[in-house]
Design a protein around this motif. Structure first.
Motif, short mmCIF file in Angstrom:
data_model
loop_
_atom_site.label_atom_id
_atom_site.label_comp_id
_atom_site.label_asym_id
_atom_site.label_seq_id
_atom_site.Cartn_x
_atom_site.Cartn_y
_atom_site.Cartn_z
N THR A 50 0.81 -1.22 0.00
CA THR A 50 0.00 0.00 0.00
C THR A 50 0.84 1.26 0.00
O THR A 50 0.33 2.34 -0.23
CB THR A 50 -0.92 0.02 1.24
N SER A 51 2.11 1.14 0.28
CA SER A 51 2.95 2.34 0.28
C SER A 51 3.08 2.93 -1.11
O SER A 51 3.49 4.07 -1.26
CB SER A 51 4.34 1.99 0.82
N ARG A 52 2.70 2.15 -2.15
CA ARG A 52 2.79 2.66 -3.51
C ARG A 52 1.53 3.37 -3.95
O ARG A 52 1.48 3.95 -5.02
CB ARG A 52 3.07 1.50 -4.48
N ILE A 53 0.48 3.30 -3.12
CA ILE A 53 -0.79 3.92 -3.50
C ILE A 53 -0.69 5.41 -3.27
O ILE A 53 -0.33 5.87 -2.18
CB ILE A 53 -1.96 3.33 -2.67
N SER A 54 -1.02 6.19 -4.28
CA SER A 54 -0.96 7.64 -4.15
C SER A 54 -2.29 8.17 -3.69
O SER A 54 -3.33 7.75 -4.18
CB SER A 54 -0.59 8.26 -5.49
N GLY A 55 -2.25 9.10 -2.77
CA GLY A 55 -3.49 9.71 -2.29
C GLY A 55 -4.11 8.88 -1.19
O GLY A 55 -3.86 7.69 -1.05
N SER A 56 -4.93 9.50 -0.36
CA SER A 56 -5.59 8.79 0.72
C SER A 56 -6.82 8.09 0.21
O SER A 56 -7.67 8.67 -0.43
CB SER A 56 -6.00 9.78 1.83
N PHE A 125 -8.89 2.39 -4.30
CA PHE A 125 -7.75 3.27 -4.04
C PHE A 125 -7.40 4.19 -5.20
O PHE A 125 -6.38 4.85 -5.17
CB PHE A 125 -6.54 2.43 -3.64
N ARG A 126 -8.21 4.18 -6.23
CA ARG A 126 -8.03 5.10 -7.34
C ARG A 126 -9.39 5.71 -7.65
O ARG A 126 -10.38 5.01 -7.72
CB ARG A 126 -7.48 4.39 -8.58
N LEU A 133 -9.97 1.86 -15.78
CA LEU A 133 -8.63 1.36 -15.51
C LEU A 133 -8.22 0.32 -16.55
O LEU A 133 -7.10 0.35 -17.08
CB LEU A 133 -8.57 0.75 -14.12
N VAL A 134 -9.13 -0.62 -16.82
CA VAL A 134 -8.85 -1.66 -17.81
C VAL A 134 -8.61 -1.03 -19.18
O VAL A 134 -7.70 -1.43 -19.91
CB VAL A 134 -10.00 -2.67 -17.86
N LYS A 135 -9.42 -0.03 -19.52
CA LYS A 135 -9.28 0.65 -20.81
C LYS A 135 -7.92 1.33 -20.92
O LYS A 135 -7.29 1.33 -21.98
CB LYS A 135 -10.40 1.66 -20.98
N GLU A 136 -7.44 1.91 -19.82
CA GLU A 136 -6.14 2.59 -19.83
C GLU A 136 -4.98 1.62 -20.00
O GLU A 136 -3.97 1.94 -20.63
CB GLU A 136 -5.97 3.39 -18.53
N ASN A 329 -2.63 -4.82 -3.07
CA ASN A 329 -3.22 -3.69 -2.38
C ASN A 329 -4.64 -3.95 -1.91
O ASN A 329 -5.29 -3.04 -1.37
CB ASN A 329 -3.21 -2.45 -3.29
N ARG A 330 -5.13 -5.19 -2.11
CA ARG A 330 -6.49 -5.56 -1.71
C ARG A 330 -7.54 -4.63 -2.34
O ARG A 330 -8.52 -4.27 -1.70
CB ARG A 330 -6.64 -5.57 -0.19
#
Length: 371
Positions: A50-56, A125-126, A133-136, A329-330
């Motif tokens: 989870t340390s890689r997740i940006s933003g709260s 988390f996004r 997300l899949v499209k990107e 990241n669950r």
């Protein structure tokens, strides 16, 4: 054939249901769910994925006001590790935000109802929908899957035919040695070797190391864009195609050898047919049945499951990396949605493979076959 197709389509429903049920049950016992991820982030204990997740990921709640001196949770009474010192109301709001305020059976039923309407929700988390997300990530996986599969077939089929025709020759022996060595080398290890040799590792700096295109790709003329795109794909595609190339070559060779040794080939030769007429007029269609029919499955394997390590090594942000990081990241909406999509595509491709058999050889009839 129509009845068989209908049976197969109907059979997909319990299969998908079983896949999703087993996965959902397993996830219920997995430690470190999304609520615990947020708690770890707020308390400064976030040292893992989870340390890689940006933003709260805690939405409008945030860390402000989460810790309140007069209302603390005793560690022995909380079902979340590390929740001591956090406001119980804050924990309840987190559970509601992630949907964990409902019993498991209700969450599973709601998920199935949404998936039946192809509503996959948003990432935990996004701040974006799962489909977005899949499209990107799709262009990267499509690039790797399509070109790797085409390259593998274009090289493996002619080479396999040549090896079958010249079975036991010096050409067959040394090519078999190269193929076996290539099959034994893991794709990710070969990717690292290519980086060391050709991407500025220790020897030559010929190919780019990161990404699918250069930073100035948008400013390049159209013909340079095409060149830049394929130049970035060389090392990843070669790394991915290594084991698939070996497997397909040996499959083609063995399939042709099996057909060449059959009685109808001897009969055709006895009638005066040339070797070329026998090979391409009689043997080719029968021998290629298993090779061509396996194309849909090989493509899906390369598209969805074969690119995780390659994407990581070459910094390619595709579906493989998305699924892996979502598991770490669950991010359950992404995990279950991608599992559902991949499983559905896999079942459809299996059906297409059977239909391809009948298209290549009309003698095959699935009407009398049980699903």
């Amino acid at each position: 054939m129509a009845a068989y197709i209908v049976r197969r389509i109907l059979f997909m429903i319990p299969t998908l249901l079983g896949i999703m049920l087993v996965s959902f049950v397993v996830v219920q016992f997995a430690p470190g769910g999304p609520v615990e991820q947020v708690i770890a982030k707020l308390t400064g204990a976030d040292t893992g994925a989870t340390s890689r997740i940006s933003g709260s990921p805690s939405g409008d709640f945030g860390a402000r006001g989460a810790v309140q001196g007069g209302s603390q949770i005793d560690a022995t009474n909380s079902k979340y590790r590390g929740a001591q010192g956090l406001d119980p109301e804050f924990i309840k709001k987190l559970e509601k935000q992630f949907g964990f305020d409902k019993p498991a059976y209700e969450r599973f039923g709601l998920m199935l109802w949404n998936y039946a309407r192809f509503d996959f929700g948003n990432s935990y988390f996004r701040d974006v929908s799962v489909l977005q997300l899949v499209k990107e990530k799709l262009p990267v996986s499509m690039s790797l899957g399509i070109w790797m599969t085409l390259l593998t077939y274009l090289i493996s089929i002619p080479l396999g035919i040549k090896k079958a025709v010249d079975d036991g020759s010096h050409f067959d022996t040394w090519t078999s040695t190269i193929i076996i060595v290539g099959y034994a080398i893991p794709g990710f290890l070969f990717a690292i070797l290519l980086i060391i040799l050709f991407a500025g590792g220790s020897f030559f700096d010929v190919f780019p190391l990161r990404g699918l295109t250069s930073d100035n790709w948008a400013m390049l003329p159209w013909w340079q864009k095409i060149y830049d795109y394929f130049w970035h794909l060389v090392l990843p595609i070669v790394s991915m195609a290594l084991s698939a190339f070996a497997t397909m070559t040996l499959l083609t060779k063995n399939s042709f050898l099996d057909e060449i040794r059959k009685q109808y080939v001897l009969t055709a030769r006895a009638k005066g047919c040339s070797s070329r007429q026998v090979l391409y007029g009689h043997v080719f269609r029968n021998a290629m049945l298993i090779v061509v029919a396996g194309f849909p499955g090989a493509f899906v394997h390369a598209f969805f499951t074969g690119s995780l390590l390659i994407e990581t090594i070459f910094s390619l942000d595709g579906l493989g990396l998305l699924g892996f990081e979502s598991v770490l990241n669950r991010d359950y909406p992404v995990v279950f949605a991608t599992l559902f999509i991949f499983s559905l595509v896999g079942l459809v491709v299996n059906l297409l493979s059977d239909l391809t058999y009948t298209w290549i050889d009309p003698r095959i009839d699935f009407e009398t076959r049980e699903v």
